[in-house]
Design a protein around this motif. Structure first.
Motif, PDB file in Angstrom:
ATOM      1  N   LYS A  99       2.028 -40.530 -22.273  1.00  0.00           N
ATOM      2  CA  LYS A  99       0.769 -39.594 -22.984  1.00  0.00           C
ATOM      3  C   LYS A  99      -0.041 -40.728 -23.121  1.00  0.00           C
ATOM      4  CE  LYS A  99      -1.427 -36.028 -24.553  1.00  0.00           C
ATOM      5  NZ  LYS A  99      -1.151 -34.529 -25.827  1.00  0.00           N
ATOM      6  N   GLY A 100      -1.267 -41.392 -22.455  1.00  0.00           N
ATOM      7  CA  GLY A 100      -2.401 -41.883 -23.035  1.00  0.00           C
ATOM      8  C   GLY A 100      -1.681 -43.540 -22.115  1.00  0.00           C
ATOM      9  N   PHE A 101      -0.814 -43.425 -20.966  1.00  0.00           N
ATOM     10  CA  PHE A 101      -0.398 -44.586 -20.249  1.00  0.00           C
ATOM     11  C   PHE A 101      -0.242 -44.342 -18.984  1.00  0.00           C
ATOM     12  CE2 PHE A 101       0.752 -45.599 -24.658  1.00  0.00           C
ATOM     13  CZ  PHE A 101       0.238 -47.311 -24.574  1.00  0.00           C
ATOM     14  N   GLY A 102       0.033 -43.266 -18.780  1.00  0.00           N
ATOM     15  CA  GLY A 102       0.856 -43.011 -17.083  1.00  0.00           C
ATOM     16  C   GLY A 102       1.719 -42.926 -16.358  1.00  0.00           C
ATOM     17  N   SER A 103       2.234 -43.008 -15.437  1.00  0.00           N
ATOM     18  CA  SER A 103       2.773 -43.649 -14.484  1.00  0.00           C
ATOM     19  C   SER A 103       3.909 -44.402 -14.830  1.00  0.00           C
ATOM     20  CB  SER A 103       3.362 -43.501 -13.160  1.00  0.00           C
ATOM     21  OG  SER A 103       2.004 -42.066 -13.180  1.00  0.00           O
ATOM     22  N   VAL A 104       5.144 -44.610 -15.186  1.00  0.00           N
ATOM     23  CA  VAL A 104       5.985 -45.978 -15.224  1.00  0.00           C
ATOM     24  C   VAL A 104       7.506 -46.191 -14.652  1.00  0.00           C
ATOM     25  CG1 VAL A 104       7.214 -47.057 -17.190  1.00  0.00           C
ATOM     26  CG2 VAL A 104       5.474 -46.079 -17.704  1.00  0.00           C
ATOM     27  N   ILE A 105       7.791 -46.952 -13.695  1.00  0.00           N
ATOM     28  CA  ILE A 105       9.283 -46.929 -13.279  1.00  0.00           C
ATOM     29  C   ILE A 105       9.935 -47.961 -13.828  1.00  0.00           C
ATOM     30  CG2 ILE A 105       7.879 -46.710 -11.157  1.00  0.00           C
ATOM     31  CD1 ILE A 105       7.834 -49.412 -10.337  1.00  0.00           C
ATOM     32  N   THR A 106      11.002 -47.297 -14.200  1.00  0.00           N
ATOM     33  CA  THR A 106      12.187 -48.619 -14.317  1.00  0.00           C
ATOM     34  C   THR A 106      13.176 -49.409 -13.029  1.00  0.00           C
ATOM     35  OG1 THR A 106      13.324 -47.342 -14.021  1.00  0.00           O
ATOM     36  CG2 THR A 106      12.143 -47.999 -15.872  1.00  0.00           C
ATOM     37  N   GLY A 107      13.834 -50.065 -12.705  1.00  0.00           N
ATOM     38  CA  GLY A 107      14.912 -50.759 -12.070  1.00  0.00           C
ATOM     39  C   GLY A 107      14.883 -51.938 -12.221  1.00  0.00           C
ATOM     40  N   THR A 108      15.716 -52.999 -11.585  1.00  0.00           N
ATOM     41  CA  THR A 108      16.144 -54.379 -11.770  1.00  0.00           C
ATOM     42  C   THR A 108      15.190 -55.637 -10.602  1.00  0.00           C
ATOM     43  OG1 THR A 108      18.241 -54.079 -12.443  1.00  0.00           O
ATOM     44  CG2 THR A 108      18.004 -55.618 -11.752  1.00  0.00           C
ATOM     45  N   SER A 109      14.658 -55.802 -10.740  1.00  0.00           N
ATOM     46  CA  SER A 109      13.790 -56.602  -9.811  1.00  0.00           C
ATOM     47  C   SER A 109      14.818 -57.742  -9.217  1.00  0.00           C
ATOM     48  CB  SER A 109      12.574 -57.826 -11.228  1.00  0.00           C
ATOM     49  OG  SER A 109      12.447 -57.299 -11.756  1.00  0.00           O
ATOM     50  N   MET A 110      14.644 -57.487  -7.505  1.00  0.00           N
ATOM     51  CA  MET A 110      15.613 -58.143  -6.896  1.00  0.00           C
ATOM     52  C   MET A 110      15.463 -59.490  -6.666  1.00  0.00           C
ATOM     53  SD  MET A 110      16.898 -55.252  -4.580  1.00  0.00           S
ATOM     54  CE  MET A 110      18.367 -56.220  -3.361  1.00  0.00           C
ATOM     55  N   SER A 111      13.849 -59.975  -6.905  1.00  0.00           N
ATOM     56  CA  SER A 111      13.486 -61.079  -5.830  1.00  0.00           C
ATOM     57  C   SER A 111      11.739 -61.340  -6.267  1.00  0.00           C
ATOM     58  CB  SER A 111      13.561 -60.962  -4.713  1.00  0.00           C
ATOM     59  OG  SER A 111      12.627 -60.478  -4.232  1.00  0.00           O
ATOM     60  N   GLY A 112      11.136 -62.455  -6.878  1.00  0.00           N
ATOM     61  CA  GLY A 112       9.531 -62.613  -6.501  1.00  0.00           C
ATOM     62  C   GLY A 112       9.619 -62.778  -8.196  1.00  0.00           C
ATOM     63  N   ARG A 113       8.070 -62.271  -8.627  1.00  0.00           N
ATOM     64  CA  ARG A 113       8.176 -62.018  -9.616  1.00  0.00           C
ATOM     65  C   ARG A 113       6.466 -61.530  -9.395  1.00  0.00           C
ATOM     66  NH1 ARG A 113       6.376 -67.618 -12.150  1.00  0.00           N
ATOM     67  NH2 ARG A 113       8.120 -68.599 -11.529  1.00  0.00           N
ATOM     68  N   THR A 159       3.472 -39.642 -10.906  1.00  0.00           N
ATOM     69  CA  THR A 159       4.877 -39.735 -10.534  1.00  0.00           C
ATOM     70  C   THR A 159       5.670 -38.660  -9.994  1.00  0.00           C
ATOM     71  OG1 THR A 159       4.784 -37.916 -12.487  1.00  0.00           O
ATOM     72  CG2 THR A 159       4.904 -40.005 -13.418  1.00  0.00           C
ATOM     73  N   ALA A 160       4.473 -37.598  -9.545  1.00  0.00           N
ATOM     74  CA  ALA A 160       5.178 -36.962  -8.586  1.00  0.00           C
ATOM     75  C   ALA A 160       5.116 -37.559  -6.721  1.00  0.00           C
ATOM     76  CB  ALA A 160       4.081 -35.820  -7.956  1.00  0.00           C
ATOM     77  N   GLU A 161       4.281 -38.637  -6.390  1.00  0.00           N
ATOM     78  CA  GLU A 161       4.047 -39.446  -5.621  1.00  0.00           C
ATOM     79  C   GLU A 161       5.779 -40.624  -4.822  1.00  0.00           C
ATOM     80  OE1 GLU A 161      -0.070 -40.197  -4.252  1.00  0.00           O
ATOM     81  OE2 GLU A 161       0.311 -40.703  -6.647  1.00  0.00           O
ATOM     82  N   ILE A 162       5.582 -41.252  -6.534  1.00  0.00           N
ATOM     83  CA  ILE A 162       7.267 -41.823  -6.046  1.00  0.00           C
ATOM     84  C   ILE A 162       8.533 -40.691  -6.502  1.00  0.00           C
ATOM     85  CG2 ILE A 162       7.724 -43.914  -7.058  1.00  0.00           C
ATOM     86  CD1 ILE A 162       5.373 -43.975  -8.833  1.00  0.00           C
ATOM     87  N   SER A 163       9.336 -42.168  -5.951  1.00  0.00           N
ATOM     88  CA  SER A 163      10.750 -40.693  -6.082  1.00  0.00           C
ATOM     89  C   SER A 163      12.041 -42.559  -6.232  1.00  0.00           C
ATOM     90  CB  SER A 163      11.254 -39.443  -4.744  1.00  0.00           C
ATOM     91  OG  SER A 163      11.031 -41.006  -2.917  1.00  0.00           O
ATOM     92  N   ARG A 164      12.717 -41.889  -7.329  1.00  0.00           N
ATOM     93  CA  ARG A 164      14.029 -42.886  -7.114  1.00  0.00           C
ATOM     94  C   ARG A 164      14.519 -42.649  -5.512  1.00  0.00           C
ATOM     95  NH1 ARG A 164      19.064 -43.662  -9.866  1.00  0.00           N
ATOM     96  NH2 ARG A 164      20.732 -44.301  -8.080  1.00  0.00           N
ATOM     97  N   GLY A 165      15.095 -44.377  -5.041  1.00  0.00           N
ATOM     98  CA  GLY A 165      15.018 -44.447  -3.491  1.00  0.00           C
ATOM     99  C   GLY A 165      14.355 -45.829  -3.508  1.00  0.00           C
ATOM    100  N   MET A 166      12.836 -45.096  -3.744  1.00  0.00           N
ATOM    101  CA  MET A 166      11.901 -46.380  -2.626  1.00  0.00           C
ATOM    102  C   MET A 166      11.376 -47.730  -3.095  1.00  0.00           C
ATOM    103  SD  MET A 166       8.191 -43.943  -3.367  1.00  0.00           S
ATOM    104  CE  MET A 166       8.059 -42.702  -2.291  1.00  0.00           C
ATOM    105  N   VAL A 167      10.926 -48.884  -2.583  1.00  0.00           N
ATOM    106  CA  VAL A 167      11.420 -50.211  -2.863  1.00  0.00           C
ATOM    107  C   VAL A 167       9.691 -50.677  -3.310  1.00  0.00           C
ATOM    108  CG1 VAL A 167      11.446 -52.461  -2.901  1.00  0.00           C
ATOM    109  CG2 VAL A 167      13.008 -50.692  -1.578  1.00  0.00           C
ATOM    110  N   ALA A 168       9.472 -51.103  -4.645  1.00  0.00           N
ATOM    111  CA  ALA A 168       8.500 -51.513  -5.162  1.00  0.00           C
ATOM    112  C   ALA A 168       8.472 -52.720  -4.876  1.00  0.00           C
ATOM    113  CB  ALA A 168       7.937 -51.325  -6.720  1.00  0.00           C
ATOM    114  N   ALA A 169       7.202 -53.264  -4.410  1.00  0.00           N
ATOM    115  CA  ALA A 169       7.288 -54.526  -3.861  1.00  0.00           C
ATOM    116  C   ALA A 169       5.685 -55.195  -3.388  1.00  0.00           C
ATOM    117  CB  ALA A 169       7.721 -55.160  -2.182  1.00  0.00           C
TER     118      ALA A 169
END
Length: 344
Positions: A99-113, A159-169
């Motif tokens: 609340k007050g911040f919006g959508s949050v994703i978590t995961g392990t960064s595989m490459s880059g920055r 959050t409804a537009e993102i699902s587990r298994g997607m890749v943020a890149a």
């Protein structure tokens, strides 16, 4: 059985280093501990854990815990993340809203920055959002690099537009596709041969996708055998060559094999019946398995025919970007093995 399955998964994912920890030392005598230690060492022979440090631990007395912690610290300190300066990739494992911040994703960064204010594209949907904030282990940071557990606060996406298994890149660094050329090990622990076009569960990053395994040079793959295969997926994925995957049977669910991705957007390969046709597939996989990047470039261009490949498309096919790719293509350009055509 579960420990054995996890051990096989580590092998399939290309894990090269580890620590063997034998727990509950306080519950057995020295003779029993010695016998278990010998059995574990024998089990790990020929694997990535053959020469691994082995530590006996007691959670009651705390014995061995500091040793494990020191070994883990030394392993992490010795790691070299060569992908730090390439495009950023993070397979999404959790999505939630604050609340007050919006959508949050978590995961392990595989490459880059990636840094605050940068854009991220969510594959395979190719939906773009802006980075609003970053946390690593509950601490706010301005940027994050490969190898860290990461939480990213996003702007411009629900959050409804993102699902587990997607890749943020990094935008433009991936290309969704339904087919993968792969090196495949069918585990020796399997009880029966794998049939051509068997329906399986394919695990890539944090995604589980149904698909079929196309055996290109045989009708059956025997336990313990390896082969070049094409995986035909029921949903699009976005990966780089060199990424590892795990395959589990459709039903009952159990790990049956896996390996490394060799081609991330290949043309459809049909099972070859004649000897000359099978040889064509063998030559393709020989090139994909070879470290000669120039031969891979020529293969990808032959596959595309007169359509050719743009610089960005070639980068995605190779998993190599920017100045590094320009350096690689300079030699075949100079020798006229490849030519650049201005499409404007």
């Amino acid at each position: 059985p579960q420990t054995e399955e996890h051990f096989e998964i580590c092998r399939l994912l290309g894990v090269k280093q580890g620590i063997i920890v034998i727990t509950k030392k306080d519950m057995v005598d020295e003779e029993w501990l010695e016998m278990v230690t010998e059995e574990v060492r024998e089990y790990c022979e020929g694997s990535f854990l053959e020469e691994a440090p082995l530590v006996h631990v007691s959670s009651i007395s705390g014995e061995g815990i500091d040793t494990v912690r020191d070994l883990l610290d030394s392993f992490v300190s010795a790691q070299q993340f060569n992908e730090v300066h390439g495009p950023f990739r993070l397979p999404v494992d959790r999505i939630f809203a604050i609340k007050g911040f919006g959508s949050v994703i978590t995961g392990t960064s595989m490459s880059g920055r990636v840094g605050i204010g940068d854009e991220l594209c969510f594959y395979p949907k190719e939906m773009v959002a802006k980075v609003r904030g970053i946390q690593v282990h509950s601490s706010d940071v301005e940027t994050v690099e490969a190898g860290h557990r990461t939480a990213i606060n996003l702007q411009g996406v629900d959050t409804a537009e993102i699902s587990r298994g997607m890749v943020a890149a990094t935008p433009g660094s991936l290309q969704p596709g339904y087919m993968l050329d792969c090196d495949f090990l069918y585990l020796a622990t399997n009880k029966k041969a794998l049939k051509h076009r068997a329906r399986v569960r394919v695990h890539l990053g944090t995604a589980e996708i149904m698909g079929r395994i196309s055996l290109l040079d045989r009708d059956l793959l025997q336990p313990g055998d390896t082969a070049g295969i094409q995986i035909l997926l029921e949903e699009a994925v976005a990966v780089w060559p060199g990424d590892h995957y795990v395959v589990r049977s459709y039903s009952p669910v159990a790990t049956i094999g896996g390996g490394a991705i060799l081609g991330n957007n290949p043309p459809r390969k049909r099972k070859r019946l004649s000897e000359s046709d099978r040889k064509e597939n063998e030559n393709t996989f020989d090139i994909l398995l070879d470290s000669n990047v120039e031969e891979k470039i020529l293969l990808f261009l032959r596959e595309r025919g007169t359509l050719g490949l743009t610089f960005d498309e070639l980068a995605v096919r190779l998993g190599t970007f920017g100045k590094q790719l320009k350096k690689i293509i300079s030699a075949p350009l100079s020798s006229r093995k490849i030519v650049v055509v201005d499409s404007t």
